[in-house]
Structures are given as C-alpha cells and as structure tokens.
Design a protein around this motif. Structure first.
Motif, mmCIF file in Angstrom:
data_model
loop_
_atom_site.group_PDB
_atom_site.id
_atom_site.type_symbol
_atom_site.label_atom_id
_atom_site.label_comp_id
_atom_site.label_asym_id
_atom_site.label_seq_id
_atom_site.Cartn_x
_atom_site.Cartn_y
_atom_site.Cartn_z
ATOM 1 N N THR A 1 61.419 26.757 21.524
ATOM 2 C CA THR A 1 60.205 27.022 22.283
ATOM 3 C C THR A 1 59.089 26.117 21.788
ATOM 4 O O THR A 1 58.878 25.992 20.580
ATOM 5 C CB THR A 1 59.777 28.495 22.130
ATOM 6 O OG1 THR A 1 60.836 29.332 22.594
ATOM 7 C CG2 THR A 1 58.513 28.793 22.917
ATOM 8 N N VAL A 2 58.394 25.482 22.714
ATOM 9 C CA VAL A 2 57.237 24.660 22.362
ATOM 10 C C VAL A 2 56.007 25.559 22.401
ATOM 11 O O VAL A 2 55.739 26.219 23.403
ATOM 12 C CB VAL A 2 57.077 23.477 23.329
ATOM 13 C CG1 VAL A 2 55.846 22.651 22.956
ATOM 14 C CG2 VAL A 2 58.328 22.603 23.306
ATOM 15 N N ILE A 3 55.279 25.585 21.291
ATOM 16 C CA ILE A 3 54.132 26.477 21.132
ATOM 17 C C ILE A 3 52.832 25.675 21.205
ATOM 18 O O ILE A 3 52.677 24.663 20.525
ATOM 19 C CB ILE A 3 54.190 27.212 19.776
ATOM 20 C CG1 ILE A 3 55.455 28.079 19.679
ATOM 21 C CG2 ILE A 3 52.932 28.047 19.562
ATOM 22 C CD1 ILE A 3 55.465 29.274 20.584
ATOM 23 N N PHE A 4 51.903 26.158 22.026
ATOM 24 C CA PHE A 4 50.556 25.600 22.087
ATOM 25 C C PHE A 4 49.578 26.653 21.569
ATOM 26 O O PHE A 4 49.294 27.635 22.260
ATOM 27 C CB PHE A 4 50.173 25.233 23.526
ATOM 28 C CG PHE A 4 50.864 24.018 24.088
ATOM 29 C CD1 PHE A 4 51.703 23.233 23.318
ATOM 30 C CD2 PHE A 4 50.650 23.655 25.413
ATOM 31 C CE1 PHE A 4 52.333 22.117 23.842
ATOM 32 C CE2 PHE A 4 51.268 22.542 25.953
ATOM 33 C CZ PHE A 4 52.114 21.770 25.169
ATOM 34 N N PRO A 5 49.058 26.496 20.362
ATOM 35 C CA PRO A 5 48.042 27.436 19.878
ATOM 36 C C PRO A 5 46.687 27.139 20.526
ATOM 37 O O PRO A 5 46.328 25.976 20.727
ATOM 38 C CB PRO A 5 47.977 27.153 18.374
ATOM 39 C CG PRO A 5 49.069 26.176 18.091
ATOM 40 C CD PRO A 5 49.402 25.495 19.361
#
Length: 320
Positions: free
Chosen positions: A184-188
């Motif tokens: 999963t690619v996470i964007f904070p």
C-alpha cells in the motif's frame, strides 16, 4: 543545425547526464530532486507524485532493517527485497529525470529539445508525449504518460528479471504482502491522517499503472492537496517510516534512517535499454481510474501493523 548550436546542445546533454548521475545516488537524493523539480516547474505534476512514491520506497527499504521485519525475513531475503526497491527507484529516476531536465532546458532556451531524448534511451512514446505537451499544455495527460512509461520501463529489467522473480516476486513473503494488502502506498497529511491505496498483483504492469493514476488523483484532490504538500515541504525525508508515523502519534522509532543503514549502491549498466513501446496502448490509457471507496487509512494502518507482527510471529513459531 549549425556548429555553434550543435555544440550548445551537446553541452546541455552532458550537463543533464552529470546532474542525473549526481542526484541518482540514493533514495534520499532522488526523492528530494523530484520535489525540488516540481517546485521549479509546477506545471509538471508527475515529479511531486514521484517524490511521494519514492518516500514510500525509502520507508520500505528501512523497514527491512527495522523492528517489523526483524524476525520475518532472513538476511538474504532482506538484501534481495532492498535491491528490488533500490534498483526500481534508480531505474525510474535514470529514465525520467533526464526527460524533466530536457524540458527545463527547452523552457530556458525557448525551443523544444525533445528530439534529443533518444540520447538518454527514452521511449519513442515519451518523445511524442513531450512534443504534444509542448504544443497543447495538457498537464494531466503528461502526468499519466509518465506513469505509463515508468511502469513499462521497469517491467522487463525488474519485475520480469529472473533473479528478482526467484528471490522477491516469487517468494512467499511477497505473495503474503500482496494478498494481505501490505503493498500500500501511504500519503500522510500534515494534519495527522494517512491516506493511501493498495495494489494487488503488483507484478502486473496495468495494475501498477492503475495505482499510479489513482494516486495522482488522490495527491492532487482539491480537499487534500495542500495538506499533502505541506507534509512534503516541511518533513525532511530520512528514509525512516518514523517520518510519517510521528505525524499520527507513534512515539517510538521502529525503523532506522536510510543513510545510516545502507551504502550507496553502484548499479551496473545493462547495455541498451529496449524501448517497451509497441506503437499501441490499451484503450482508455489516458482516462481517469475509478477511486477506491476507502482512502483514509489511519485506523487501517494500525491494524495492518498488528497483522504483520502476528504473521511473522506465526512464521517464527512454525520454524521451531
């Protein structure tokens, strides 16, 4: 082309080569170079997306030496997984960054230099797309074109590479990561939330392209873009997942910083890089993708951390 102009172009191409080599040193330098480029040329959206995805690659690299994977993978597996992340990160930059600099120089001198892209072994597809962008200024199409190009660029040398297939993409840990949505690619966001999108069947080019287009929509969504950008602009990239975990209240670092963990990798040159483009894309290649229903993943992230710990604990128990 007269002699003076030819000499000028040759000098520009050599400068591009030199700058690309310097900034392609490691994940930190690549990530920062993408972000700095976007700040100089905000009409080119892809580098900001690339910077965020590259952060994720760095987090995945240092996870391998952190608490989470301490028992889950043996040292050989960790090395192979790291090399797959690093090689893909390096290869995409070596292909994309010269394109970005050619555009930068084209702006500077006031005429397109895209006919020289083959010097950097850039696909015929992207040469055409850069000329199209210079003419039409369609920022979204260019962003999608770069997503399509880079995922096709890594397919043969990385995803289908026999060594990586055997030691990474064909292994049980990779299949488990794929199945349990750990890829999963996470964007904070700066305000303490995590957003992201998972990909199953990571080894499939079209699945990664779909993911890239979805991530682009997420990154540039009107409601979230400012908070995403503020995170990227104010939180230095160290390669440690703690860069983003501290934004959601995690107090303890579970993975090291990248430059204290890995040396600079000298990548061998693979000779001529084959042009992946076969004169045709699938229908709808430049259309927007349908977005997943769940994009806010803060609670999901904590749950997946617990699941991964449990998965590796079971793996260790079975080995006894």
């Amino acid at each position: 082309m007269n002699v003076h102009k030819r000499q000028t172009v040759t000098a520009i191409l050599r400068l591009i080569e030199k700058e690309t080599k310097i900034k392609n040193a490691d994940n930190i330098s690549r990530t920062n170079a993408y972000k700095a480029y976007y700040d100089r040329h905000p009409e080119i959206k892809w580098p900001l997306l690339a910077s965020f995805v590259s952060r994720n690659a760095g987090w995945s690299m240092t996870d391998l030496r952190g608490v989470l994977y301490q028992e889950g993978l043996d040292s050989s597996q960790k090395n192979w997984f790291f090399l797959s992340y690093e090689r893909a990160n390096w290869l995409i930059f070596s292909d994309a960054y010269p394109q970005l600099l050619v555009y930068q120089w084209s702006k500077q001198i006031g005429e397109p230099l895209f006919r020289h892209l083959p010097y950097f072994r850039v696909s015929a597809f992207m040469q055409e797309e850069w000329f199209r962008f210079w003419r039409d200024g369609d920022t979204e199409r260019l962003m999608y074109a770069l997503i399509i190009n880079e995922q096709n660029t890594i397919q043969a040398p990385i995803i289908q590479n026999p060594s990586f297939k055997k030691n990474v993409f064909g292994t049980i840990p990779f299949y488990l990561s794929d199945w349990f949505h750990f890829n999963t690619v996470i964007f904070p966001s700066f305000d303490g939330h995590l957003y992201g999108i998972s990909v199953k069947r990571f080894s499939k080019t079209e699945e990664r392209i779909t993911l890239g287009k979805q991530l682009a929509r997420l990154l540039f969504s009107p409601d979230l873009h400012a908070s995403f950008y503020r995170f990227l602009d104010t939180v230095p990239h160290t390669g440690s997942r703690f860069d983003m975990e501290k934004m959601i209240g995690i107090k303890k670092r579970t993975s090291p910083m990248l430059r204290t963990t890995y040396p600079i990798v000298a990548h061998p040159l693979d000779g001529e890089r084959a042009d992946w483009f076969q004169k045709r894309l699938r229908k709808g290649a430049f259309l927007q993708e349908k977005m997943p229903k769940q994009l806010e993943l803060t609670d999901w992230y904590f749950q997946k951390r617990r699941e991964l710990h449990a998965l590796f604990a079971v793996k260790e128990w079975l080995k006894k």
